[in-house]
Design an enzyme around this catalytic site. Structure first.
Site, PDB file in Angstrom:
ATOM      1  N   GLU A   1      39.838  47.028  50.664  1.00 11.16           N
ATOM      2  CA  GLU A   1      40.632  47.380  49.500  1.00 11.16           C
ATOM      3  C   GLU A   1      40.382  48.826  49.083  1.00 11.16           C
ATOM      4  O   GLU A   1      39.270  49.328  49.242  1.00 11.16           O
ATOM      5  CB  GLU A   1      40.247  46.470  48.328  1.00 11.16           C
ATOM      6  CG  GLU A   1      40.533  45.026  48.621  1.00 11.16           C
ATOM      7  CD  GLU A   1      39.988  44.092  47.557  1.00 11.16           C
ATOM      8  OE1 GLU A   1      39.784  44.527  46.402  1.00 11.16           O
ATOM      9  OE2 GLU A   1      39.769  42.923  47.892  1.00 11.16           O
TER      10      GLU A   1
ATOM     11  N   CYS B   1      39.674  55.258  44.993  1.00 13.13           N
ATOM     12  CA  CYS B   1      38.412  54.560  45.213  1.00 13.13           C
ATOM     13  C   CYS B   1      38.511  53.910  46.587  1.00 13.13           C
ATOM     14  O   CYS B   1      39.356  53.049  46.797  1.00 13.13           O
ATOM     15  CB  CYS B   1      38.265  53.520  44.105  1.00 13.13           C
ATOM     16  SG  CYS B   1      36.878  52.409  44.353  1.00 13.13           S
TER      17      CYS B   1
ATOM     18  N   CYS C   1      29.800  43.550  52.353  1.00  8.94           N
ATOM     19  CA  CYS C   1      28.568  44.230  51.945  1.00  8.94           C
ATOM     20  C   CYS C   1      27.396  43.286  52.143  1.00  8.94           C
ATOM     21  O   CYS C   1      27.519  42.085  51.965  1.00  8.94           O
ATOM     22  CB  CYS C   1      28.666  44.638  50.470  1.00  8.94           C
ATOM     23  SG  CYS C   1      27.248  45.591  49.888  1.00  8.94           S
TER      24      CYS C   1
ATOM     25  N   CYS D   1      24.932  41.435  45.505  1.00  6.28           N
ATOM     26  CA  CYS D   1      24.865  41.426  44.037  1.00  6.28           C
ATOM     27  C   CYS D   1      25.679  40.230  43.527  1.00  6.28           C
ATOM     28  O   CYS D   1      26.795  40.000  43.995  1.00  6.28           O
ATOM     29  CB  CYS D   1      25.414  42.732  43.458  1.00  6.28           C
ATOM     30  SG  CYS D   1      24.574  44.180  44.113  1.00  6.28           S
TER      31      CYS D   1
ATOM     32  N   CYS E   1      29.379  40.506  42.019  1.00 11.91           N
ATOM     33  CA  CYS E   1      30.348  41.293  42.776  1.00 11.91           C
ATOM     34  C   CYS E   1      31.101  40.442  43.804  1.00 11.91           C
ATOM     35  O   CYS E   1      30.477  39.746  44.610  1.00 11.91           O
ATOM     36  CB  CYS E   1      29.612  42.431  43.479  1.00 11.91           C
ATOM     37  SG  CYS E   1      30.621  43.364  44.632  1.00 11.91           S
TER      38      CYS E   1
ATOM     39  N   CYS F   1      36.875  45.947  43.168  1.00 12.39           N
ATOM     40  CA  CYS F   1      37.051  45.683  44.593  1.00 12.39           C
ATOM     41  C   CYS F   1      36.423  44.396  45.091  1.00 12.39           C
ATOM     42  O   CYS F   1      35.425  43.942  44.598  1.00 12.39           O
ATOM     43  CB  CYS F   1      36.526  46.854  45.396  1.00 12.39           C
ATOM     44  SG  CYS F   1      37.820  48.037  45.661  1.00 12.39           S
TER      45      CYS F   1
HETATM   46  N1  SAH Z   1      27.880  49.404  46.664  1.00  5.24           N
HETATM   47  C1  SAH Z   1      28.029  50.473  45.761  1.00  5.24           C
HETATM   48  C2  SAH Z   1      29.458  50.932  45.579  1.00  5.24           C
HETATM   49  C3  SAH Z   1      30.490  49.852  45.546  1.00  5.24           C
HETATM   50  S1  SAH Z   1      30.468  48.790  44.146  1.00  5.24           S
HETATM   51  C4  SAH Z   1      27.395  50.132  44.423  1.00  5.24           C
HETATM   52  O1  SAH Z   1      27.012  48.990  44.230  1.00  5.24           O
HETATM   53  O2  SAH Z   1      27.259  51.041  43.628  1.00  5.24           O
HETATM   54  C5  SAH Z   1      31.192  49.864  42.914  1.00  5.24           C
HETATM   55  C6  SAH Z   1      30.769  49.562  41.493  1.00  5.24           C
HETATM   56  O3  SAH Z   1      31.398  48.361  41.025  1.00  5.24           O
HETATM   57  C7  SAH Z   1      29.285  49.364  41.342  1.00  5.24           C
HETATM   58  O4  SAH Z   1      28.825  50.048  40.199  1.00  5.24           O
HETATM   59  C8  SAH Z   1      29.195  47.872  41.167  1.00  5.24           C
HETATM   60  O5  SAH Z   1      28.006  47.500  40.559  1.00  5.24           O
HETATM   61  C9  SAH Z   1      30.429  47.594  40.345  1.00  5.24           C
HETATM   62  N2  SAH Z   1      30.854  46.202  40.301  1.00  5.24           N
HETATM   63  C10 SAH Z   1      30.820  45.284  41.285  1.00  5.24           C
HETATM   64  N3  SAH Z   1      31.303  44.103  40.829  1.00  5.24           N
HETATM   65  C11 SAH Z   1      31.653  44.298  39.542  1.00  5.24           C
HETATM   66  C12 SAH Z   1      32.202  43.452  38.530  1.00  5.24           C
HETATM   67  N4  SAH Z   1      32.484  42.181  38.766  1.00  5.24           N
HETATM   68  N5  SAH Z   1      32.441  44.000  37.327  1.00  5.24           N
HETATM   69  C13 SAH Z   1      32.151  45.302  37.067  1.00  5.24           C
HETATM   70  N6  SAH Z   1      31.625  46.148  37.968  1.00  5.24           N
HETATM   71  C14 SAH Z   1      31.376  45.628  39.186  1.00  5.24           C
HETATM   72 FE1  SF4 Z   2      27.548  45.640  47.576  1.00  6.78          FE
HETATM   73 FE2  SF4 Z   2      28.955  44.826  45.506  1.00  6.78          FE
HETATM   74 FE3  SF4 Z   2      26.347  45.178  45.261  1.00  6.78          FE
HETATM   75 FE4  SF4 Z   2      27.934  47.320  45.540  1.00  6.78          FE
HETATM   76  S1  SF4 Z   2      27.917  45.882  43.821  1.00  6.78           S
HETATM   77  S2  SF4 Z   2      25.997  46.902  46.600  1.00  6.78           S
HETATM   78  S3  SF4 Z   2      29.495  46.455  46.886  1.00  6.78           S
HETATM   79  S4  SF4 Z   2      27.345  43.681  46.577  1.00  6.78           S
END
Ligand code: SAH
Ligand code: SF4
Length: 345
Positions: free
Chosen positions: A91, A104, A111, A115, A118, A332
């Site tokens: 995406e 973006c 990944c 997390c 996410c 994303c």
């Molecule tokens: N992996 C990297 C970049 C991709 S994620 C990282 O974790 O920074 C991009 C951003 O979206 C990160 O700050 C992540 O913590 C945030 N993110 C992921 N899922 C989310 C959610 N459900 N609501 C808000 N932010 C989210």
């Molecule tokens: Fe990976 Fe999502 Fe964590 Fe970013 S926020 S490191 S994309 S699992």
């Protein structure tokens, strides 16, 4: 195996051309066509047929095809699901700001970091993206919207520092004036906090902006949602961010998704404020996007504001980020997840 020609830098392309017995200037002609976004060697019209045939048998051109496109009704945010040559999908989100178009992009299919809030983290990992696949997302979106894209954030699917070499190559290629021509200061890389890789990035002294996903004021809370925190404690992470600023002069941004009842109390805000008060940084507060199956919900707007006020009170600048494209699942991982559920790759 075919060579990914669009990921090659000028020196590598020149070597490829001259090793095949063709004159050096052909390399810059090929580069021009690649920068224009051609997807077929036959479109490289000023190349003799002999070279085109040779390229077809040894190389391929990465493309990002629009598999799906969602346009927000509220703002001009567009979300794309792109598919690559092998059918894998990622995406990208195109945002419209007063200063121009910002995209973006994704750096991995899925990944590994897991997390818990996410959507990408919940769908597992498939593979790294190549530099050319990162470029192709920008080129396809640019072609589709008919406007120049001036800013790029590596904040889509994937952890950029877990795909370090390809990301470094991308950063080199994206600045090419004949291509996207996006300079370092217009690029933001977001990481979940892989400390040795932040240190390595700092050594390159690029002028890119670093965003670090913190999402908690201490290790205990952080480990609950971010497994990476078990490997790299917050003290080390903050040390690494300070060093990044000292090496590059670029102020670090901390991303903090406010999750109701998890990390949004006044105590959390005070603890975070104390830890960040002497740092040259900025905090982006983001109401968490609730993702199906995670059980997390966003903090209400009053709590968001009071969290920001407490940080400001400690001398830490903070903004509550405006959510763009809230009707199109703009954070994303969610679109691909639906695509996977329907049997897509
Ligand atoms: N992996 C990297 C970049 C991709 S994620 C990282 O974790 O920074 C991009 C951003 O979206 C990160 O700050 C992540 O913590 C945030 N993110 C992921 N899922 C989310 C959610 N459900 N609501 C808000 N932010 C989210
Ligand atoms: Fe990976 Fe999502 Fe964590 Fe970013 S926020 S490191 S994309 S699992």
């Amino acid at each position: 195996m075919l060579i990914d020609i669009k990921s090659m830098n000028t020196d590598e392309l020149t070597k490829l051309v001259t090793d095949s017995g063709f004159p050096k200037f052909r390399a810059s002609q090929i580069r021009d066509w690649l920068c224009k976004g051609v997807s077929d060697f036959d479109e490289m019209r000023n190349l003799p047929a002999e070279i085109r045939e040779k390229l077809k048998t040894s190389c391929y051109i990465s493309v990002a095809n629009i598999e799906k496109k969602l346009v927000s009704r509220y703002d001009k945010t567009v979300k794309y699901l792109f598919s690559f040559n092998d059918g894998e999908c990622v995406e990208s989100v195109l945002m419209d700001y007063h200063h121009g178009k910002s995209i973006c992009i994704s750096t991995q299919v899925g990944c590994k970091m897991g997390c818990t809030f996410c959507a990408t983290g919940q769908s597992g990992f498939s593979r790294n993206l190549t530099a050319s696949e990162m470029l192709a997302q920008i080129e396809s979106a640019q072609r589709d919207c008919g406007q120049r894209i001036s800013n790029v954030v590596l904040m889509g699917m994937g952890e950029p520092l877990d795909n370090f070499d390809n990301v470094m190559r991308f950063l080199q290629l994206v600045g090419d004036e004949k291509g996207p021509g996006i300079g370092a200061r217009h690029i933001t890389l977001s990481t979940c906090g892989i400390v040795p890789k932040i240190d390595e990035l700092a050594r390159y002294r690029l002028q890119i902006n670093l965003a670090v996903s913190l999402h908690a004021p201490n290790d205990e809370i952080r480990r609950r949602t971010m497994p990476v925190a078990k490997a790299y404690p917050m003290d080390e992470l903050l040390r690494s961010c300070r060093d990044y600023f000292n090496s590059t002069g670029r102020r670090v941004t901390f991303e903090y998704a406010l999750i109701s009842g998890v990390n949004d109390s006044a105590g959390c805000a005070r603890e975070l404020g104390q830890k960040l008060k002497n740092m040259n940084c900025h905090v982006n507060l983001i109401p968490v996007n609730s993702v199906e199956g995670t059980g997390f919900s966003k903090s209400d707007s009053q709590r968001q504001q009071s969290f920001a006020d407490i940080l400001e009170g400690c001398g830490v600048t903070a903004t509550v980020r405006r959510t763009l494209g809230s009707d199109i699942d703009a954070s994303c991982g969610q679109l691909r997840r639906k695509h996977l559920e329907k049997g897509g790759k």
